[in-house]
Design an enzyme around this catalytic site. Structure first.
Site, PDB file in Angstrom:
ATOM      1  N   GLY A  64       0.821  -1.202   0.000  1.00 33.73           N
ATOM      2  CA  GLY A  64       0.000   0.000   0.000  1.00 33.73           C
ATOM      3  C   GLY A  64       0.852   1.248   0.000  1.00 33.73           C
ATOM      4  N   CYS A  65       0.255   2.365   0.360  1.00 40.36           N
ATOM      5  CA  CYS A  65       0.962   3.642   0.362  1.00 40.36           C
ATOM      6  C   CYS A  65       2.215   3.556   1.232  1.00 40.36           C
ATOM      7  CB  CYS A  65       0.038   4.737   0.871  1.00 40.36           C
ATOM      8  SG  CYS A  65       0.837   6.357   1.004  1.00 40.36           S
ATOM      9  N   PHE A  66       3.327   4.021   0.693  1.00 40.86           N
ATOM     10  CA  PHE A  66       4.582   3.871   1.434  1.00 40.86           C
ATOM     11  C   PHE A  66       4.689   4.792   2.645  1.00 40.86           C
ATOM     12  CE2 PHE A  66       6.486   5.986  -2.650  1.00 40.86           C
ATOM     13  CZ  PHE A  66       5.808   7.175  -2.404  1.00 40.86           C
ATOM     14  N   TRP A  67       3.853   5.817   2.743  1.00 41.84           N
ATOM     15  CA  TRP A  67       3.926   6.702   3.907  1.00 41.84           C
ATOM     16  C   TRP A  67       3.763   5.931   5.217  1.00 41.84           C
ATOM     17  CZ3 TRP A  67      -0.093  10.907   2.029  1.00 41.84           C
ATOM     18  CH2 TRP A  67       0.479  11.656   0.998  1.00 41.84           C
TER      19      TRP A  67
END
Length: 206
Positions: free
Chosen positions: A32-35
């Site tokens: 998913g989103c790397f943040w």
């Protein structure tokens, strides 16, 4: 006397370089989103640095706008540099599968949809590949999830760091609505499920 000691120390460094610095290994995961994945592993004891980036494709097109098209083969990923004497690769996998994301979601994660958000373990060698396969088999046998695990285990071929504004995003924007809703709960789950692994002070990307 002192010059002799200096010469002995220098010879020791040359003969046994492993004694001069802590061993380091690298893991590359996508979920998913790397943040949020970056922020999660920044709170894992034994992790030295975490970098957001792109893996699964080539250097060409390894930028946020192009990867977001979902046509480059990349996945938003994190590169984790860690001390295996403090935290094992297997433990990092445990966090990946049980805290970092939902490994049963295909080509998406939460509100983010597309192949760039797929679940992947990028194995650097046969040891990492076997460890990932073993983790998936164990979780499948224990019926840890109501649906099949769809995580890919593929050879690592390259990692391309993301743009500077993506690095440590959750640390720099802790009140961003996306971070509050989707990512801070991951850190809370880490603290709850792996209390001995959790560290309050987050490391930064390098």
């Amino acid at each position: 006397m002192f010059p002799l000691l200096i010469r002995i120390a220098a010879l020791t460094f040359l003969a046994f370089p492993a004694l001069a610095q802590a061993p380091r290994q690298t893991a590359v995961f996508a979920g998913g989103c790397f943040w949020g994945i970056q922020n999660l592993y920044e709170h894992v004891h034994g992790v030295i640095s975490v970098t957001s980036g792109y893996a699964g494709g080539t250097a060409q097109g390894a930028d946020y706008e192009t990867v977001s098209s979902g046509t480059t083969g990349h996945a938003e990923s994190v590169r984790i540099v860690f001390d295996p004497d403090v935290v094992s690769y297997q433990t990092l996998l445990d966090v990946f599968f049980t805290v970092a994301h939902d490994p049963t979601q295909l080509d998406r994660q939460g509100p983010d949809e597309g192949p760039q958000y797929r679940s992947v373990v990028f194995a650097a060698d046969s040891v990492q590949r076997r460890a990932a396969a073993t983790a998936i088999a164990r979780l499948t046998a224990s019926h840890a999830f109501p649906r099949p695990i769809v995580t890919e285990v593929v050879p690592f071929t390259g990692f391309y760091p993301a743009e500077a504004y993506h690095q440590d995003y959750a640390i720099r924007h802790p009140y961003d609505a996306y971070i509050v809703i989707n990512d801070l709960p991951k850190v809370a789950r880490l603290r709850s499920r792996f209390p001995a692994l959790y560290q309050e002070a987050a490391v930064r990307s390098r």
